[in-house]
Motif scaffolding. Structure first.
Motif, PDB file in Angstrom:
ATOM      1  N   ILE A  84       4.332   3.788   0.699  1.00  0.00           N
ATOM      2  CA  ILE A  84       4.100   3.319  -0.669  1.00  0.00           C
ATOM      3  C   ILE A  84       5.336   3.563  -1.530  1.00  0.00           C
ATOM      4  O   ILE A  84       6.190   4.378  -1.220  1.00  0.00           O
ATOM      5  CB  ILE A  84       2.878   4.012  -1.307  1.00  0.00           C
ATOM      6  CG1 ILE A  84       3.147   5.514  -1.500  1.00  0.00           C
ATOM      7  CG2 ILE A  84       1.620   3.779  -0.488  1.00  0.00           C
ATOM      8  CD1 ILE A  84       2.112   6.215  -2.353  1.00  0.00           C
ATOM      9  N   ARG A  85       5.395   2.801  -2.589  1.00  0.00           N
ATOM     10  CA  ARG A  85       6.360   3.018  -3.661  1.00  0.00           C
ATOM     11  C   ARG A  85       5.586   2.955  -4.974  1.00  0.00           C
ATOM     12  O   ARG A  85       4.779   2.062  -5.127  1.00  0.00           O
ATOM     13  CB  ARG A  85       7.478   1.950  -3.648  1.00  0.00           C
ATOM     14  CG  ARG A  85       8.355   1.995  -2.417  1.00  0.00           C
ATOM     15  CD  ARG A  85       9.212   3.268  -2.411  1.00  0.00           C
ATOM     16  NE  ARG A  85      10.112   3.312  -1.263  1.00  0.00           N
ATOM     17  CZ  ARG A  85       9.827   3.839  -0.094  1.00  0.00           C
ATOM     18  NH1 ARG A  85       8.625   4.383   0.102  1.00  0.00           N
ATOM     19  NH2 ARG A  85      10.700   3.852   0.891  1.00  0.00           N
ATOM     20  N   PRO A  86       5.782   3.916  -5.886  1.00  0.00           N
ATOM     21  CA  PRO A  86       6.765   4.993  -5.869  1.00  0.00           C
ATOM     22  C   PRO A  86       6.579   5.916  -4.665  1.00  0.00           C
ATOM     23  O   PRO A  86       5.485   6.049  -4.142  1.00  0.00           O
ATOM     24  CB  PRO A  86       6.484   5.738  -7.180  1.00  0.00           C
ATOM     25  CG  PRO A  86       5.706   4.799  -8.025  1.00  0.00           C
ATOM     26  CD  PRO A  86       4.932   3.960  -7.092  1.00  0.00           C
ATOM     27  N   ASN A  87       7.681   6.539  -4.292  1.00  0.00           N
ATOM     28  CA  ASN A  87       7.687   7.362  -3.090  1.00  0.00           C
ATOM     29  C   ASN A  87       7.104   8.739  -3.392  1.00  0.00           C
ATOM     30  O   ASN A  87       7.796   9.753  -3.391  1.00  0.00           O
ATOM     31  CB  ASN A  87       9.115   7.474  -2.566  1.00  0.00           C
ATOM     32  CG  ASN A  87       9.159   8.090  -1.195  1.00  0.00           C
ATOM     33  OD1 ASN A  87       8.158   8.138  -0.492  1.00  0.00           O
ATOM     34  ND2 ASN A  87      10.323   8.582  -0.804  1.00  0.00           N
ATOM     35  N   ALA A  88       5.791   8.761  -3.653  1.00  0.00           N
ATOM     36  CA  ALA A  88       5.103  10.019  -3.955  1.00  0.00           C
ATOM     37  C   ALA A  88       3.655   9.883  -3.530  1.00  0.00           C
ATOM     38  O   ALA A  88       2.992   8.914  -3.898  1.00  0.00           O
ATOM     39  CB  ALA A  88       5.200  10.336  -5.443  1.00  0.00           C
ATOM     40  N   LEU A  89       3.181  10.852  -2.768  1.00  0.00           N
ATOM     41  CA  LEU A  89       1.791  10.828  -2.310  1.00  0.00           C
ATOM     42  C   LEU A  89       0.854  11.538  -3.280  1.00  0.00           C
ATOM     43  O   LEU A  89      -0.363  11.440  -3.140  1.00  0.00           O
ATOM     44  CB  LEU A  89       1.675  11.465  -0.922  1.00  0.00           C
ATOM     45  CG  LEU A  89       2.433  10.735   0.199  1.00  0.00           C
ATOM     46  CD1 LEU A  89       2.264  11.469   1.518  1.00  0.00           C
ATOM     47  CD2 LEU A  89       1.956   9.295   0.328  1.00  0.00           C
ATOM     48  N   HIS A 107      11.688   4.170 -10.447  1.00  0.00           N
ATOM     49  CA  HIS A 107      11.714   4.066  -8.978  1.00  0.00           C
ATOM     50  C   HIS A 107      11.321   2.659  -8.538  1.00  0.00           C
ATOM     51  O   HIS A 107      11.965   2.069  -7.656  1.00  0.00           O
ATOM     52  CB  HIS A 107      10.761   5.100  -8.374  1.00  0.00           C
ATOM     53  CG  HIS A 107      10.827   5.174  -6.878  1.00  0.00           C
ATOM     54  ND1 HIS A 107      11.413   6.217  -6.205  1.00  0.00           N
ATOM     55  CD2 HIS A 107      10.408   4.313  -5.922  1.00  0.00           C
ATOM     56  CE1 HIS A 107      11.344   6.006  -4.905  1.00  0.00           C
ATOM     57  NE2 HIS A 107      10.725   4.859  -4.704  1.00  0.00           N
ATOM     58  N   LEU A 108      10.272   2.099  -9.130  1.00  0.00           N
ATOM     59  CA  LEU A 108       9.834   0.746  -8.766  1.00  0.00           C
ATOM     60  C   LEU A 108      10.887  -0.295  -9.134  1.00  0.00           C
ATOM     61  O   LEU A 108      11.150  -1.217  -8.362  1.00  0.00           O
ATOM     62  CB  LEU A 108       8.505   0.432  -9.455  1.00  0.00           C
ATOM     63  CG  LEU A 108       7.288   1.220  -8.970  1.00  0.00           C
ATOM     64  CD1 LEU A 108       6.081   0.930  -9.847  1.00  0.00           C
ATOM     65  CD2 LEU A 108       6.982   0.900  -7.515  1.00  0.00           C
ATOM     66  N   GLU A 109      11.471  -0.144 -10.305  1.00  0.00           N
ATOM     67  CA  GLU A 109      12.476  -1.109 -10.746  1.00  0.00           C
ATOM     68  C   GLU A 109      13.697  -1.089  -9.825  1.00  0.00           C
ATOM     69  O   GLU A 109      14.223  -2.138  -9.444  1.00  0.00           O
ATOM     70  CB  GLU A 109      12.899  -0.793 -12.184  1.00  0.00           C
ATOM     71  CG  GLU A 109      13.955  -1.731 -12.755  1.00  0.00           C
ATOM     72  CD  GLU A 109      13.496  -3.180 -12.795  1.00  0.00           C
ATOM     73  OE1 GLU A 109      14.343  -4.074 -12.526  1.00  0.00           O
ATOM     74  OE2 GLU A 109      12.307  -3.431 -13.073  1.00  0.00           O
ATOM     75  N   THR A 110      14.144   0.089  -9.447  1.00  0.00           N
ATOM     76  CA  THR A 110      15.288   0.204  -8.539  1.00  0.00           C
ATOM     77  C   THR A 110      14.956  -0.380  -7.175  1.00  0.00           C
ATOM     78  O   THR A 110      15.763  -1.088  -6.571  1.00  0.00           O
ATOM     79  CB  THR A 110      15.699   1.686  -8.392  1.00  0.00           C
ATOM     80  OG1 THR A 110      16.017   2.214  -9.682  1.00  0.00           O
ATOM     81  CG2 THR A 110      16.904   1.819  -7.475  1.00  0.00           C
ATOM     82  N   CYS A 171       0.455   0.151 -10.865  1.00  0.00           N
ATOM     83  CA  CYS A 171       0.710  -0.661  -9.673  1.00  0.00           C
ATOM     84  C   CYS A 171       1.325   0.227  -8.581  1.00  0.00           C
ATOM     85  O   CYS A 171       2.207   1.047  -8.854  1.00  0.00           O
ATOM     86  CB  CYS A 171       1.685  -1.794  -9.980  1.00  0.00           C
ATOM     87  SG  CYS A 171       0.981  -3.105 -11.019  1.00  0.00           S
ATOM     88  N   ILE A 172       0.847   0.039  -7.367  1.00  0.00           N
ATOM     89  CA  ILE A 172       1.372   0.734  -6.198  1.00  0.00           C
ATOM     90  C   ILE A 172       1.842  -0.334  -5.210  1.00  0.00           C
ATOM     91  O   ILE A 172       1.102  -1.277  -4.912  1.00  0.00           O
ATOM     92  CB  ILE A 172       0.301   1.617  -5.524  1.00  0.00           C
ATOM     93  CG1 ILE A 172      -0.325   2.574  -6.542  1.00  0.00           C
ATOM     94  CG2 ILE A 172       0.913   2.383  -4.364  1.00  0.00           C
ATOM     95  CD1 ILE A 172       0.619   3.572  -7.143  1.00  0.00           C
ATOM     96  N   LEU A 173       3.073  -0.212  -4.739  1.00  0.00           N
ATOM     97  CA  LEU A 173       3.619  -1.166  -3.763  1.00  0.00           C
ATOM     98  C   LEU A 173       3.492  -0.583  -2.361  1.00  0.00           C
ATOM     99  O   LEU A 173       3.738   0.608  -2.152  1.00  0.00           O
ATOM    100  CB  LEU A 173       5.083  -1.475  -4.069  1.00  0.00           C
ATOM    101  CG  LEU A 173       5.405  -1.972  -5.479  1.00  0.00           C
ATOM    102  CD1 LEU A 173       6.886  -2.332  -5.585  1.00  0.00           C
ATOM    103  CD2 LEU A 173       4.542  -3.160  -5.867  1.00  0.00           C
ATOM    104  N   LEU A 174       3.119  -1.436  -1.416  1.00  0.00           N
ATOM    105  CA  LEU A 174       2.987  -1.011  -0.021  1.00  0.00           C
ATOM    106  C   LEU A 174       3.819  -1.899   0.875  1.00  0.00           C
ATOM    107  O   LEU A 174       3.957  -3.104   0.623  1.00  0.00           O
ATOM    108  CB  LEU A 174       1.519  -1.066   0.423  1.00  0.00           C
ATOM    109  CG  LEU A 174       0.560  -0.148  -0.331  1.00  0.00           C
ATOM    110  CD1 LEU A 174      -0.316  -0.981  -1.256  1.00  0.00           C
ATOM    111  CD2 LEU A 174      -0.296   0.646   0.628  1.00  0.00           C
ATOM    112  N   LYS A 175       4.374  -1.307   1.916  1.00  0.00           N
ATOM    113  CA  LYS A 175       5.150  -2.063   2.889  1.00  0.00           C
ATOM    114  C   LYS A 175       5.018  -1.406   4.253  1.00  0.00           C
ATOM    115  O   LYS A 175       4.791  -0.195   4.375  1.00  0.00           O
ATOM    116  CB  LYS A 175       6.627  -2.143   2.494  1.00  0.00           C
ATOM    117  CG  LYS A 175       7.332  -0.793   2.475  1.00  0.00           C
ATOM    118  CD  LYS A 175       8.818  -0.944   2.271  1.00  0.00           C
ATOM    119  CE  LYS A 175       9.535   0.406   2.348  1.00  0.00           C
ATOM    120  NZ  LYS A 175      10.997   0.272   2.328  1.00  0.00           N
TER     121      LYS A 175
END
Length: 279
Positions: A84-89, A107-110, A171-175
């Motif tokens: 996930i991003r941001p890189n924090a659990l 973090h998300l913007e970068t 919002c949480i991004l996943l990859k």
């Protein structure tokens, strides 16, 4: 007082000790003449040069067996992990205080800069629902399919530069991690659930959290320089009742043959994170 014999014995011992390092009568240093030391040093010089040459030859032969574009062995990780991003659990922030969530937003913007239109216009507009196969091309440099950050809609950071954090709907991004040659079967998508009795509403971008096949297979970092992983954004539609509580969210890759239930690896095809929004 010491006798004459004792003094003579002490003198002989001292002389013998000095001669073991340097004997002025024979010119020996530590029991060897200059020519003897030269021969020994020459032997070790030749010996170690030979060892270095053997090592260099072995490394050269081994490197001849390697491919600059494809790893020799690729069976160690057959299934991708989910991150996930941001890189924090563990995330916690006050939605009324921008300083508390500024780190997540930055973090998300970068992270999304490589997904800007200026970068993605260089990539291909691929047909959806099909693998982008390039095995038959002679050119070792492979093309990549576009994934614009606009595909993430409300979680793209374009219409809402705070990614929903200012309104308490983050919002949480996943990859998925990259694996060379991976071609997932079926129709993969991301599904997230909250570990509690009452569920919360979520929005997925792209629609239904789907990961299109056109982004597979991946051909490696050197061959696929412009490749970016497809993303899925999950917008947590938290309500007033959800604030000030720690929520545990688990996301999995579904609809495909990719593993997501390995008890020995909690990140294989899935990821669990905790989030708390303070009002």
């Amino acid at each position: 007082m010491a006798s004459t014999e004792d003094k003579s014995a002490n003198k002989e011992i001292t002389s013998s000790w000095k001669d073991s390092f340097y004997n002025p009568r024979t010119g020996e240093v530590m029991g060897r003449t200059a020519s003897s030391w030269a021969l020994i040093l020459l032997f070790y010089l030749v010996f170690y040069c030979f060892l270095a040459g053997m090592f260099a030859l072995t490394m050269w032969v081994m490197l001849l067996t390697l491919d600059d574009y494809v790893p020799k062995y690729r069976d160690r990780v057959p299934y991708p992990g989910l991150v996930i991003r941001p890189n924090a659990l563990d995330m916690s922030f006050n939605k009324s205080d921008p300083l508390k969530y500024a780190e997540y937003v930055q973090h998300l913007e970068t992270f999304l800069r490589r997904y800007n239109d200026t970068e993605q216009e260089k990539n291909e507009d691929c047909p959806r629902g099909e693998y982008f196969m390039q095995d038959d091309t002679e050119d070792m440099t492979k093309k990549a399919c576009r994934f614009k950050r606009g595909f993430l809609s409300l979680c793209s950071g374009l219409s809402d530069t705070n990614f929903g954090y200012s309104e308490g709907k983050p919002c949480i991004l996943l990859k998925m991690n990259r694996i060379i040659g991976l071609k997932p079967r079926g129709d993969p998508y991301i599904n997230c659930t909250v570990k509690r009795d009452t569920p919360i509403q979520m929005q997925y971008f792209p629609s239904e959290g789907r990961i299109d096949k056109m982004y597979f297979p991946y051909y490696g970092k050197k061959a696929h320089e412009s490749y970016v992983q497809p993303l899925v954004a999950v917008k947590l539609l938290l309500t007033k009742e959800d604030y000030n509580k720690e929520l545990t969210v688990e996301c999995r890759v579904e609809g495909t043959d990719l593993r997501n239930n390995d008890e020995r690896d909690k990140f294989l095809g899935r990821v669990t994170f905790r989030i708390k929004v303070v009002e």
